[in-house]
Design a protein around this motif. Structure first.
Motif, short mmCIF file in Angstrom:
data_model
loop_
_atom_site.label_atom_id
_atom_site.label_comp_id
_atom_site.label_asym_id
_atom_site.label_seq_id
_atom_site.Cartn_x
_atom_site.Cartn_y
_atom_site.Cartn_z
N UNK A 248 0.82 -1.20 0.00
CA UNK A 248 0.00 0.00 0.00
C UNK A 248 0.86 1.26 0.00
N UNK B 69 -2.86 -8.33 -10.78
CA UNK B 69 -2.78 -7.98 -9.34
C UNK B 69 -1.70 -6.93 -9.10
N UNK C 248 -0.39 -4.79 -11.23
CA UNK C 248 -0.73 -3.51 -11.84
C UNK C 248 -1.76 -2.75 -11.01
N UNK C 249 -2.68 -3.47 -10.40
CA UNK C 249 -3.65 -2.82 -9.52
C UNK C 249 -2.97 -2.40 -8.21
N UNK C 250 -2.17 -3.29 -7.65
CA UNK C 250 -1.64 -3.02 -6.31
C UNK C 250 -0.71 -1.81 -6.32
N UNK C 251 0.09 -1.69 -7.38
CA UNK C 251 1.01 -0.55 -7.47
C UNK C 251 0.36 0.63 -8.21
N UNK C 252 -0.95 0.49 -8.50
CA UNK C 252 -1.66 1.53 -9.26
C UNK C 252 -0.93 1.88 -10.55
N UNK C 253 -0.45 0.87 -11.26
CA UNK C 253 0.23 1.13 -12.53
C UNK C 253 -0.78 1.44 -13.64
N UNK C 254 -1.91 0.75 -13.63
CA UNK C 254 -2.92 0.96 -14.65
C UNK C 254 -3.61 -0.34 -14.98
N UNK C 255 -4.49 -0.30 -15.98
CA UNK C 255 -5.35 -1.44 -16.30
C UNK C 255 -5.10 -1.91 -17.73
N UNK D 130 2.15 -8.70 -5.29
CA UNK D 130 0.93 -9.39 -5.80
C UNK D 130 -0.11 -9.60 -4.72
#
Lengths: 415, 415
Positions: free
Chosen positions: B68, B262, B264-271, B294
């Motif tokens: 986080x 997981x 990409x979401x967790x590090x807020x990289x993108x979708x 992850x």
């Protein structure tokens, strides 16, 4: 019934815990009192269990029967025609089957909205889990249907409750687009009369919100507020499409929201604004929705998606942190339904899970809460205790195989 | 070694399957040939195993140590200082531990980018899984570092391969923002010379793409293409931020993309734009990334998030359907790395999982693929076979407890 947990890990410390008369009676190292059952918890940690605040339990019988479709195609062609075929027997068995999956994944409570209440209430009592049951009111603005719904709700409230310690009878309103003002008001009045909870699908899709503005000149939240439906005993499922005024109303009234991330993603309903709502002081719980649109009843999967989704939604990797999400899935769910539970502390109701610290998903153990939110699956849950009773021990639940066989047999009638 | 699977369910039909010399030799009911091992598969279905196309296996030792956080805070303060403390022993044990988790969750192959190659290659050989290993080239545009990296890559390619049937030596480039043109070209040339694969983090964050335009006047995809790095033997991890021109290049060159939802979401990289890329003819695989971001190596969790995320990204609930996603996680991963595997068919390499049809997550069984993508967890995976060898049977892997104890001990040095 008393249970003594020996050498269990609580907040990274070893301790003993005595459970007596459904409560955590004593938490301290070296308890030497006698107990009906003594569990050696050398490699186990104790954590609060999960409280699943939005489900439609019997729908597990439809798991995987239809996926990857538009909501109305899915409902009209695949779900509703099959729901019409459900018998009391099927609802009873499917509810027990869903509870089996909930216990396997560490859940001790679910709040449900469905029909076939006599079958459901018996299934819950037979499985020994906590529940807030409601008969989902839905009249499609038809007065004939309305009378029928009111009768079913009355019947449900008159029905004997086989275990009032565990089962709460609650009210529910399907949604503002499917329920008349009269039936909404009836449910609001019944909830007040019985001092119980009101469970509503609200702001699940953009269409629901747009249609409400078109038909009523206000948002679903404002509409429900106008009808007296919003209080700290209201639980709104989904709540994806909220505007700032809605959020102020929800925070002010102390309404509980229940986010259902898998279902919202699977049906492309939208993405819950977790961090914004937390920051505005809204009260949040977590739920799985039914297994037809999830497709499991696994609160660990929901926690992970809840935390991950919050980051992308807020464009901030610190949003939806593991501690907040774990609290949402445990303590908050208990609070929302007025249960003196959701924490491992003396004087709290004895609901808990024992997780296997030797499981690879929980190794290394720098942060057990992070591991539970981001890594764990059902293989980590060794034991589940609800209201001081052991529902699962060493991953085993009595009667599991028979229940699975019965669902497989019923499922052949659904194809 | 030969294995006879008796009465196994394949595509909803019961059959027998004979595995011989690492291949599926015969698939037909009532095989009566002798075999070294005969498995009664009465309640088991056979499916392709998972091929995890992007990981950093030793990072499981950091699972849950930091979550986080913003990417650079996470890397600079929590990950890189601890990576500097890793010994060969730790890398060996952590790689084995990660492989344990992969096997538990049905994975038989992983493509990895890390360092400590002699420890990693031995760990893979000792666990008996397939792997494409690479030494992650990263010089930060410093010529001294570059020489050191080249030496390490040469050493890796000169090192004996303890199991060439299972282990492929491949090349990797950390990213365009961390690797000089010279080192990119060196890796491209080495990959050509050794006729092997090139594994690159590309277009993971918007910042990476913006910086590439600022520094090089083109996108990372165009930049890599200009340096000769894109072919059907290139695997690009993440690939979140692609423009239409990039997509055309990737489709035309037959480059494999590996999505890591997981992480990409967790590090807020993108979708990841799954459906758009499929529709444009791009070739897609799935990976978990490392367990530090992850935080598990569970391809079932990745499949679910991959399918769910695709729907919200495309604003279409029919996007990312279960069949496509299952193929991405199995057959496509094998294809990307040139393996004659990923399908249960005569003449294919004998990689497979046996799943428990009596598991609640797989009940009812209207659609096993949907159940695997949207419902299953590790409790469903009974047996894992890789290259005709049984790696796990009845959920049990030899040496599991010792490995977990060792990681717990090493983890104390990381706090």
């Amino acid at each position: 019934m008393s249970i003594l947990l020996k050498n269990v890990t609580l907040n990274n410390q070893k301790t003993d815990i005595l459970i007596k008369n459904n409560y955590f009676e004593k938490i301290t190292p070296d308890i030497n009192q006698p107990a009906d059952k003594v569990l050696d918890c050398q490699n186990l940690a104790i954590l609060p269990a999960f409280y699943n605040c939005h489900s439609h339990a019997p729908m597990s019988i439809f798991r995987g029967i239809s996926d990857d479709k538009n909501l109305f195609d899915w409902l009209n062609n695949d779900i509703w025609p099959r729901e019409a075929k459900l018998t009391e027997d099927m609802i009873y068995t499917a509810t027990k089957f869903s509870i089996l999956e909930m216990i396997k994944t560490g859940t001790v409570f679910f709040s449900d909205m469905y029909f076939g209440m006599s079958a459901m209430i018996q299934a819950v009592a037979d499985m020994g889990i906590r529940s807030a049951l409601s008969c989902g009111a839905l009249d499609l603005f038809d007065s004939q249907k309305r009378q029928n719904e009111i009768k079913q709700i009355r019947d449900f409230f008159e029905m004997p409750n086989p275990n009032p310690d565990l089962i709460q009878k609650t009210l529910s309103i399907h949604a503002v687009y499917s329920v008349s003002k009269e039936l909404i008001r009836y449910n609001v009045d019944m909830a007040k009369e019985h001092q119980t909870y009101l469970h509503i699908h609200a702001c699940e899709t953009k269409k629901e919100v747009d249609d409400c503005w078109r038909d009523n000149g206000c948002s679903p939240i404002q509409y429900l507020d106008m009808l007296g439906a919003l209080s700290d005993k209201t639980i709104l499922a989904h709540s994806v499409w909220l505007d700032d005024k809605d959020i102020d109303i929800l925070a002010e009234k102390g309404v509980w929201l229940c986010t259902n991330p898998s279902s919202n993603y699977k049906l492309n309903s939208g993405v819950f604004m977790l961090q914004k709502l937390l920051d505005k002081g809204c009260k949040i719980t977590l739920g799985t929705d039914g297994a037809a649109s999830n497709n499991s009843l696994n609160m660990m999967t929901e926690m992970k998606l809840c935390a991950l989704s919050a980051k992308i939604q807020a464009d901030n990797p610190t949003a939806g942190n593991a501690q907040d999400v774990f609290k949402i899935a445990t303590q908050n769910g208990a609070k929302a339904f007025g249960l003196n539970a959701g924490e491992i502390a003396e004087g709290k109701l004895a609901d808990c899970i024992l997780v296997d610290l030797k499981n690879h998903f929980l190794t290394p153990n720098y942060n057990l809460i992070s591991n539970m939110v981001y890594s764990a699956d059902s293989s980590c849950i060794d034991t589940v205790i609800c209201n001081g009773q052991i529902l699962m021990q060493n991953h085993f639940i009595d009667g599991e195989e028979d229940l699975i066989d019965q669902i497989q047999q019923f499922s052949r009638k659904m194809i």
